[in-house]
Motif scaffolding. Structure first.
Motif, PDB file in Angstrom:
ATOM      1  N   ARG A 201     -47.205 -20.891  -9.891  1.00 59.73           N
ATOM      2  CA  ARG A 201     -48.872 -21.113 -10.430  1.00 59.73           C
ATOM      3  C   ARG A 201     -49.125 -21.818  -9.460  1.00 59.73           C
ATOM      4  O   ARG A 201     -50.752 -21.779  -9.656  1.00 59.73           O
ATOM      5  CB  ARG A 201     -48.577 -21.726 -11.573  1.00 59.73           C
ATOM      6  CG  ARG A 201     -49.574 -21.847 -12.908  1.00 59.73           C
ATOM      7  CD  ARG A 201     -49.667 -22.323 -14.380  1.00 59.73           C
ATOM      8  NE  ARG A 201     -49.317 -21.186 -14.896  1.00 59.73           N
ATOM      9  CZ  ARG A 201     -49.462 -21.964 -16.375  1.00 59.73           C
ATOM     10  NH1 ARG A 201     -48.916 -22.907 -17.106  1.00 59.73           N
ATOM     11  NH2 ARG A 201     -49.735 -20.616 -17.034  1.00 59.73           N
TER      12      ARG A 201
ATOM     13  N   ARG B   4     -49.095 -16.688  -7.150  1.00 61.47           N
ATOM     14  CA  ARG B   4     -49.405 -16.239  -9.358  1.00 61.47           C
ATOM     15  C   ARG B   4     -48.412 -14.842  -8.773  1.00 61.47           C
ATOM     16  O   ARG B   4     -48.648 -14.327  -9.073  1.00 61.47           O
ATOM     17  CB  ARG B   4     -50.070 -15.929  -9.558  1.00 61.47           C
ATOM     18  CG  ARG B   4     -51.314 -17.524  -9.691  1.00 61.47           C
ATOM     19  CD  ARG B   4     -52.828 -17.684 -10.409  1.00 61.47           C
ATOM     20  NE  ARG B   4     -52.976 -18.655 -10.073  1.00 61.47           N
ATOM     21  CZ  ARG B   4     -53.477 -19.182 -10.903  1.00 61.47           C
ATOM     22  NH1 ARG B   4     -52.961 -19.653 -11.956  1.00 61.47           N
ATOM     23  NH2 ARG B   4     -53.723 -20.377 -11.230  1.00 61.47           N
TER      24      ARG B   4
ATOM     25  N   TYR C 157     -46.755 -17.614 -19.275  1.00 60.84           N
ATOM     26  CA  TYR C 157     -47.592 -17.615 -18.140  1.00 60.84           C
ATOM     27  C   TYR C 157     -48.187 -16.622 -17.871  1.00 60.84           C
ATOM     28  O   TYR C 157     -47.909 -16.156 -17.078  1.00 60.84           O
ATOM     29  CB  TYR C 157     -46.530 -18.022 -16.676  1.00 60.84           C
ATOM     30  CG  TYR C 157     -45.208 -19.048 -16.838  1.00 60.84           C
ATOM     31  CD1 TYR C 157     -46.199 -20.549 -15.981  1.00 60.84           C
ATOM     32  CD2 TYR C 157     -44.797 -19.546 -17.516  1.00 60.84           C
ATOM     33  CE1 TYR C 157     -45.658 -21.233 -16.437  1.00 60.84           C
ATOM     34  CE2 TYR C 157     -43.877 -20.892 -17.821  1.00 60.84           C
ATOM     35  CZ  TYR C 157     -44.137 -21.660 -17.266  1.00 60.84           C
ATOM     36  OH  TYR C 157     -44.121 -22.910 -16.706  1.00 60.84           O
TER      37      TYR C 157
ATOM     38  N   ASP D 184     -50.678 -15.573 -16.448  1.00 59.81           N
ATOM     39  CA  ASP D 184     -50.703 -15.487 -15.341  1.00 59.81           C
ATOM     40  C   ASP D 184     -50.843 -15.512 -14.019  1.00 59.81           C
ATOM     41  O   ASP D 184     -50.660 -14.861 -12.803  1.00 59.81           O
ATOM     42  CB  ASP D 184     -51.806 -16.817 -14.868  1.00 59.81           C
ATOM     43  CG  ASP D 184     -51.587 -18.433 -15.025  1.00 59.81           C
ATOM     44  OD1 ASP D 184     -50.303 -18.719 -15.813  1.00 59.81           O
ATOM     45  OD2 ASP D 184     -51.245 -18.682 -14.189  1.00 59.81           O
ATOM     46  N   VAL D 185     -49.082 -15.484 -14.251  1.00 65.64           N
ATOM     47  CA  VAL D 185     -48.226 -15.386 -12.902  1.00 65.64           C
ATOM     48  C   VAL D 185     -48.034 -13.697 -12.937  1.00 65.64           C
ATOM     49  O   VAL D 185     -47.037 -13.114 -14.004  1.00 65.64           O
ATOM     50  CB  VAL D 185     -46.930 -15.761 -12.923  1.00 65.64           C
ATOM     51  CG1 VAL D 185     -45.661 -15.634 -11.727  1.00 65.64           C
ATOM     52  CG2 VAL D 185     -47.676 -17.331 -13.136  1.00 65.64           C
ATOM     53  N   LYS D 186     -47.808 -12.888 -11.990  1.00 68.48           N
ATOM     54  CA  LYS D 186     -46.931 -11.464 -12.184  1.00 68.48           C
ATOM     55  C   LYS D 186     -45.809 -11.549 -11.145  1.00 68.48           C
ATOM     56  O   LYS D 186     -45.550 -12.025 -10.679  1.00 68.48           O
ATOM     57  CB  LYS D 186     -48.407 -10.630 -10.837  1.00 68.48           C
ATOM     58  CG  LYS D 186     -48.322  -9.560 -10.804  1.00 68.48           C
ATOM     59  CD  LYS D 186     -48.949  -8.206  -9.922  1.00 68.48           C
ATOM     60  CE  LYS D 186     -48.568  -7.144 -10.630  1.00 68.48           C
ATOM     61  NZ  LYS D 186     -47.824  -6.615  -9.585  1.00 68.48           N
TER      62      LYS D 186
END
Ligand code: IPM
Ligand code: MG
Length: 372
Positions: free
Chosen positions: A181, A185, A213, A215-217
């Motif tokens: 993060r 990400r 999370y 937003d994290v790939k």
């Protein structure tokens, strides 16, 4: 600030490289007005020789009450007898386990200052590598029981056990997500889920943690294919999280891809502030005592220590900048291709010390000038 830093120089080149990192920390203290107290203890083979055990309760107590721990390396051929029941590495495992240091963070990046010939890979493949390897450090095959040898029908047999609880997986995976993060990400979770039950649980827990999370790939990769990708396209990774043994193996591979095994630091962290910091290279018994080892991995570990355990960001940045400037000026130890002009351990330490700058100058100088 005031801080107590326990030094565990250990074996082989450990004492030589830790001495240089200590000098850097002392200079940081002077320049930035901090009071660092150093408390040196034996660990590993040195402790076996002196006390019969790889880590004493005294050392353990000192570590428990420290603000941070800086370790050199443990191990060497004189303690390597496969039949030995007491081994230097057990000191390291006891520290990791008893201090609850379950997350081993290994930043792996290519140093432009070393030039493009540093990596064994073609320059276009090695360029731009910037990975944070997060290795689970207190579980898996390193600690699982049962673990024993026996003789069955006249044949020797050995057993190690890989075991993981979901709590052990979750806490280190969370740590990796947090790091991802704060970066690009992207998180690669590495396992062997097509074979191992532990890996199937690992993958499941990663999926669960990932929900928090969005937003994290996240991607899942098998360890064999990850090993391959680390040499074919290392720059495609951001953060990697994996279990203990896979992390041990992959982090050496990733490190050498940058051409700088001697340069790379690590931090072993738990839930508290105190961490254990060490270079990722070993004790290098072949060159121990000759004053030619590269101290930069340990000095950069000291920078991580300043940042992570003491919360001293500016100070950590000043140390990193001093290291980069020393490299940019051409300072090279033998492992960095210094050849006939290679610097000694001490001279490399001096090269960094001479480039450590006071906060006022740092604050006033534009970034380019500071990197000069
Ligand atoms: C490391 C080292 C250790 C490990 C050895 C010295 C036991 O290789 O920190 O990567 O395997 O954990
Ligand atoms: Mg290793």
């Amino acid at each position: 600030m005031k801080a107590t830093i326990v030094l565990l120089p250990g074996d082989g080149i450990g004492p030589e490289i830790v001495a240089e990192a200590q000098r850097v920390l002392e200079r940081v203290g002077e320049l930035f007005g901090h009071e660092f107290t150093f408390d040196s203890h034996l660990v590993g083979g040195a402790s076996i020789d002196a006390c019969g055990v790889p880590v004493t309760e005294r050392t353990m107590t000192a570590c428990r009450s420290a603000d941070a721990i800086l370790l050199g390396a443990v191990g060497g051929p004189q303690w390597d007898d496969p039949a030995a029941t007491v081994r230097p590495e057990q000191g390291l495992f006891a520290l990791r386990e008893r201090l609850g240091l379950y997350a081993n963070i290994r930043p792996v990046r290519a140093f432009d200052e070393l030039g493009e010939r540093a990596s064994p890979l073609r320059p276009e493949r090695a360029a731009g590598v910037d990975i944070v390897m997060v290795r689970e450090l207190t579980g898996g095959l390193y600690f699982g029981t049962p673990r024993f040898r026996e003789v069955v029908d006249g044949e020797r047999r050995a057993v190690d056990t890989m075991v993981y609880t979901e709590l052990e997986i979750r806490r280190v995976v969370r740590r990796a997500f947090e790091i991802a993060r704060s970066r690009r990400r992207r998180l690669t979770s590495v396992d062997k889920a097509n074979v191992l039950e532990c890996s199937r649980l690992w993958r499941q827990v990663v999926r669960e943690v990932a929900d928090g999370y969005p937003d994290v790939k996240v991607e899942h990769q098998l360890v064999d294919s990850c090993a391959m990708r680390l040499v074919t396209s290392p720059a495609s990774f951001d953060v990697i999280v994996t279990e203990n043994l896979f992390g041990d193996i992959l982090s050496d591979e990733a490190a050498v891809v940058t051409g700088s095994l001697g340069m790379l630091p690590s931090a072993s962290l738990g839930d508290g502030r105190c961490g254990l910091y060490e270079p990722i290279h070993g004790s290098a018994p072949d060159i121990a005592g000759r004053g030619i080892a590269n101290p930069l991995g340990t000095i950069l570990s000291a920078a991580l220590l300043l940042e992570e355990s003491l919360g001293l960001r500016k100070e950590a940045a000043a140390v990193e900048r001093a290291v980069l400037r020393a490299l940019a000026s051409g300072a090279r130890t033998a492992d960095l291709g210094g050849g006939r002009d290679a610097l000694t351990t001490r001279a490399m330490g001096e090269a960094v010390l001479g480039r450590l700058e006071r906060p006022s100058r740092l604050a006033g100088a534009p970034p380019e000038a500071a990197r000069g």
